[in-house]
Design a protein around this motif. Structure first.
Motif, PDB file in Angstrom:
ATOM      1  N   UNK A  86      38.403   4.193 -71.274  1.00 12.41           N
ATOM      2  CA  UNK A  86      37.371   5.010 -71.898  1.00 12.41           C
ATOM      3  C   UNK A  86      37.338   6.416 -71.312  1.00 12.41           C
ATOM      4  N   UNK A  87      37.585   6.549 -69.998  1.00 14.29           N
ATOM      5  CA  UNK A  87      37.438   7.845 -69.329  1.00 14.29           C
ATOM      6  C   UNK A  87      38.771   8.584 -69.147  1.00 14.29           C
ATOM      7  N   UNK A  88      39.803   8.155 -69.873  1.00 16.87           N
ATOM      8  CA  UNK A  88      41.132   8.793 -69.907  1.00 16.87           C
ATOM      9  C   UNK A  88      41.945   8.537 -68.636  1.00 16.87           C
ATOM     10  N   UNK A  89      41.318   8.624 -67.424  1.00 16.09           N
ATOM     11  CA  UNK A  89      42.006   8.387 -66.146  1.00 16.09           C
ATOM     12  C   UNK A  89      43.224   9.293 -65.981  1.00 16.09           C
ATOM     13  N   UNK A  90      43.043  10.584 -66.285  1.00 18.03           N
ATOM     14  CA  UNK A  90      44.120  11.556 -66.111  1.00 18.03           C
ATOM     15  C   UNK A  90      44.024  12.208 -64.728  1.00 18.03           C
ATOM     16  N   UNK A  91      45.162  12.690 -64.231  1.00 20.81           N
ATOM     17  CA  UNK A  91      45.202  13.392 -62.951  1.00 20.81           C
ATOM     18  C   UNK A  91      44.985  14.883 -63.204  1.00 20.81           C
ATOM     19  N   UNK A  92      43.880  15.465 -62.716  1.00 19.94           N
ATOM     20  CA  UNK A  92      43.542  16.849 -63.072  1.00 19.94           C
ATOM     21  C   UNK A  92      44.533  17.887 -62.564  1.00 19.94           C
ATOM     22  N   UNK A  93      45.266  17.582 -61.466  1.00 19.32           N
ATOM     23  CA  UNK A  93      46.185  18.567 -60.887  1.00 19.32           C
ATOM     24  C   UNK A  93      47.569  18.520 -61.534  1.00 19.32           C
ATOM     25  N   UNK A  94      47.803  17.546 -62.417  1.00 16.34           N
ATOM     26  CA  UNK A  94      49.107  17.416 -63.063  1.00 16.34           C
ATOM     27  C   UNK A  94      49.056  17.972 -64.483  1.00 16.34           C
TER      28      UNK A  94
END
Length: 419
Positions: A83-91
């Protein structure tokens, strides 16, 4: 693609709470199955048991015929979209999509990584965003990046846990289309959890409806709409929701708050010795008599009603008509409303009418409906007394045939343009 088979799956937490109560479900290769129900019904817990993030208390889980109860999530080769995408913000978008491949340390060359990422990016129309960071993307674009990360894994199945709940209404509609297109193009088995019945009805090949950890019914969206097995399924599926009215049996007549309906022999047989039932009528099964010809009128019953509130929505309009209900039925409908996460309000009938009708607040209108389309429920057990097993089977058989044809069409290469 993979088949997924759940056999009497149970989840009991340490405090004794039974979140999932003996769910059995067979998901075919390439099938898109929706797990739907109100908050707390056990749908996300069931999904997490499939992927391996929750232990199974009892029962058996099979993927492609192999029992995987004790297998670690990575060994199951399933891809989960959260639901919250779980992406890495620095990538960057590219590196976020490539991340599962990087974890395999040395299994893929840089050329193979780029090839897989580009395929996912082209599939999801993300090519022009590959060098951007997640903070610079819209919610819909971030969700597509999360889906791209699942695609590159060549997973046996995709599992979605309420992936669109953080998006606004317009984006949810767009992303529903994207997910449907993705499933058709890849032909991958998908299991999708949502509490939104619109998503369930528009996306799934089949929909599994859960209530308090128990499976209520599994059928095609149309099968659930036309042939719900019980009051809960009937009340959950449909927007606006089904109207529920008290029906009192009086000789050869079923007395509703708005009209008396003659009983056929077949219907009397199904009613048995009951003298009080709950009658369900879909809002779209009503019509204004002014819009009907004589032949159509002859097939149904009519009644006069004072419209309390009218809502015009462009393509259709809703007429709200208050009525007095039976106290025993009211108590059952209050219980149903709590199960559906609703709030008990005044009893009223909703009729979905053509937008060409000039219905206004306070108008008196003559409305029509066909009694053959009524659904009748036992007010104690909630069983649908008018459930037609043959009709339900025919709907689902046709749905399965349509699904296979759609997958076959999607698997064919696009025809070359004419010279």
């Amino acid at each position: 693609m993979a088949s997924i088979n759940l056999k009497d799956i149970v989840k009991v937490y340490g405090d004794g709470y039974r979140a999932v109560k003996g769910v059995s479900l067979d998901i075919a290769e390439g099938e898109f199955v929706i797990l739907v129900g109100p908050s707390g019904c056990g749908k996300s817990t069931l999904l997490r048991m499939i992927v391996g993030l929750e232990d199974i208390s009892s029962g058996d889980l099979y993927i492609d015929g192999e029992r995987v109860n004790e297998d670690a999530p990575r060994k199951r080769h399933l891809a989960m979209v959260f639901q919250n995408y779980a992406l890495y913000p620095h990538l960057t978008v590219f590196e976020n999509i490539a991340f599962p491949l990087r974890l395999e340390r040395g299994q893929f060359t840089e050329e193979q990584v780029r090839e897989k990422v580009m395929f996912a990016a082209e599939t999801l129309e993300l090519v022009e965003h590959l060098d951007r960071k997640p903070a610079n993307l819209s919610g819909g674009q971030r969700q597509r990046v999360a889906m791209g990360r699942a695609i590159v894994r060549d997973a046996r199945a995709f599992l979605f846990d309420e992936p669109l709940s953080n998006l606004d209404a317009k984006l949810r509609g767009q992303m529903r289309t994207e997910i449907s297109r993705l499933q058709r193009r890849l032909g991958t088995t998908m299991v999708y959890v949502t509490h939104d019945q619109t998503e369930a009805m528009t996306l799934g090949d089949r929909v599994a409806v859960l209530r308090k950890g128990e499976l209520q019914q599994v059928a095609s969206p149309r099968g659930l709409y036309e042939q719900p097995r019980n009051l809960f399924v009937a009340g959950f599926i449909g927007s606006p929701p089904m109207n529920f009215l008290p029906g009192q049996v009086d000789g050869d007549v079923l007395r509703l708050p708005v009209v008396d309906v003659p009983l056929t022999d077949a219907l009397r047989e199904r009613l048995g010795d009951r003298d009080l039932v709950i009658v369900g009528i879909r809002p779209d099964h009503f019509a204004d008599v002014a819009a009907l010809d004589d032949d159509k009128l002859a097939t149904g019953v009519t009644f006069d009603a004072v419209v309390d509130v009218a809502e015009w929505l462009g393509s259709e309009q809703y007429a709200y008509i208050p009525f007095e209900t039976h106290p025993d039925v009211a108590a059952k409908l209050d219980e149903l409303d709590r199960d559906l996460d609703g709030e008990s309000m005044r009893t009223q009938l909703v009729a979905a009418l053509s937008s060409e009708n000039r219905v206004r607040d306070g108008d008196t209108r003559t409305l029509w409906f066909d009694p053959a389309r009524m659904l009748i429920f036992d007010h104690n057990t909630w069983e649908n007394l008018t459930f037609d097993a043959d009709a339900a089977r025919a709907i689902d058989d046709q749905n399965e045939e349509d699904r296979k044809q759609a997958l076959a069409r999607a698997a064919k290469p696009a025809a070359a343009p004419a010279a």
